[in-house]
Design an enzyme around this catalytic site. Structure first.
Site, short mmCIF file in Angstrom:
data_model
loop_
_atom_site.label_atom_id
_atom_site.label_comp_id
_atom_site.label_asym_id
_atom_site.label_seq_id
_atom_site.Cartn_x
_atom_site.Cartn_y
_atom_site.Cartn_z
N LYS A 131 0.86 -1.18 0.00
CA LYS A 131 0.00 0.00 0.00
C LYS A 131 0.90 1.23 0.00
O LYS A 131 1.04 1.93 1.00
CB LYS A 131 -0.92 -0.05 1.22
N1 PPE Z 1 -7.97 -1.79 -3.15
C1 PPE Z 1 -7.44 -0.56 -3.00
C2 PPE Z 1 -6.72 0.06 -4.14
C3 PPE Z 1 -7.57 0.08 -1.77
O1 PPE Z 1 -7.04 1.30 -1.60
C4 PPE Z 1 -8.27 -0.53 -0.72
C5 PPE Z 1 -8.43 0.18 0.60
C6 PPE Z 1 -8.80 -1.83 -0.93
C7 PPE Z 1 -8.62 -2.42 -2.16
C8 PPE Z 1 -9.49 -2.58 0.16
O2 PPE Z 1 -8.56 -2.97 1.14
P1 PPE Z 1 -8.98 -3.21 2.66
O3 PPE Z 1 -9.27 -1.89 3.24
O4 PPE Z 1 -7.82 -3.88 3.26
O5 PPE Z 1 -10.18 -4.07 2.64
N2 PPE Z 1 -8.73 1.56 0.46
C9 PPE Z 1 -8.67 2.49 1.55
C10 PPE Z 1 -9.20 3.83 1.07
C11 PPE Z 1 -8.22 4.87 1.33
C12 PPE Z 1 -8.59 6.29 1.07
O6 PPE Z 1 -7.89 7.10 1.62
O7 PPE Z 1 -9.52 6.61 0.34
C13 PPE Z 1 -9.52 2.06 2.74
O8 PPE Z 1 -10.58 1.47 2.53
O9 PPE Z 1 -9.12 2.35 3.86
#
Ligand code: PPE
Length: 303
Positions: free
Chosen positions: A156
């Site tokens: 990330k």
């Molecule tokens: N793909 C991407 C590109 C991504 O950024 C996130 C989180 C996910 C999948 C889902 O990952 P998870 O949160 O582990 O289930 N995206 C973040 C958004 C950030 C923002 O600043 O806007 C989040 O959900 O926290």
């Protein structure tokens, strides 16, 4: 995003003073890593959801990015995240750890030192209150998700989000709610900040971990769905399979689980939230609030 204090390298700094210098290398080159975590109010007090998994991904992201030794152990980051929620008197919130680099400009990461901050604030539904029931309209982006050897998508890394910003802004300016990006081969990858699932004949399909972030919500959804005896298959999916699916939903920490009612002006089924999506949403809401059998493995109570 306003809160009382932000944790910066072991100290709580008042919100308005939590600044970095304009010549900070991460601002110029995008070499930083971050996490997005949520804490929820439960009947036993505030708990952080899947804190260990998020911190492990944070540390893996730094390792993948080649940022040598982290200044903090997982245990120290764990305590810092918990304290940040407590210090800000938050019952439910979003938590944003960020590792950024300080040192001279010029692209030589070995001359930089990693620094860490952790902020927390109240953050409502990421895609709006209405989206939870009514669903969103997705645009298949004209921007391609990163090739795995251009940007490493399991990390990330801040700079990876330029690609997301291109896709999201184009989608929103064109009247859509969110963008879904295809991988360099043309298969469905993920949204600008969420993973994606299709439902067909009571089976859930989601893209494999090729050009996507290994989402923690994605992992929750897979576990919750299997727990409800749905089949879950990770497989390459094409855009026409999305158009023709019974149901589509997206998921992420910030967004949680959100139905997709339309993609590229094509309704998904009748354009209403599907029954499987609704059950997954309910199970997820139970899980984060301590009301699911899996909750005990997933919640870290702050007190
Ligand atoms: N793909 C991407 C590109 C991504 O950024 C996130 C989180 C996910 C999948 C889902 O990952 P998870 O949160 O582990 O289930 N995206 C973040 C958004 C950030 C923002 O600043 O806007 C989040 O959900 O926290």
């Amino acid at each position: 995003m306003k809160s009382n204090v932000i944790w910066m390298d072991g100290e709580f700094i008042p919100y308005d003073e939590a600044n970095v210098h304009v010549l900070t290398p991460t601002l110029h080159y995008g070499m930083g890593v971050f996490e997005g975590i949520r804490a929820y109010q439960t009947s036993d007090g505030t708990a952080i959801f899947r804190l260990d998994e998020h911190l492990e991904r944070f540390m893996h992201s730094a390792h993948i990015a080649g940022i040598g030794k982290l200044p903090y152990s997982k245990g120290e980051l764990r305590r810092a995240a918990m304290e940040t929620v407590r210090e800000n008197d938050l019952q439910s919130c979003y938590i944003r750890p960020l590792l950024y680099m300080s040192g001279p400009l010029g692209i030589n990461p070995d001359e930089w030192q990693p620094q860490v901050s952790i902020a927390a604030w109240e953050w409502g539904p990421y895609l709006g209150e209405e989206a939870i029931e009514k669903g969103i309209h997705l645009m298949v982006s004209s921007f391609t998700r990163h090739h795995v050897n251009v940007a490493m998508t399991k990390a990330k890394v801040s700079g990876n989000y330029v690609n997301s910003a291109y896709a999201k802004s184009m989608a929103v300016r064109s009247g859509f709610d969110e963008a879904v990006l295809l991988d360099p081969e043309g298969y469905v990858a993920e949204c600008s900040g969420e993973n994606i699932f299709l439902v067909d004949d009571d089976t859930l399909y989601t893209p494999p971990l090729g050009a996507i972030l290994n989402g923690i919500t994605r992992d929750c959804v897979m576990q919750l769905a299997r727990d409800m005896d749905f089949r879950v298959i990770e497989r390459q999916l094409s855009r026409d399979q999305m158009y023709a699916a019974d149901e589509v939903f997206i998921c992420g920490t910030a967004a949680e689980v959100v139905p997709v009612r339309e993609i590229d002006h094509r309704l998904i089924s009748d354009g209403l939230r599907g029954p499987v999506t609704e059950r997954i949403q309910q199970a997820y809401q139970d899980a984060v609030r301590g009301k699911h059998a899996l909750s005990s493995d997933w919640l870290s109570y702050i007190n």
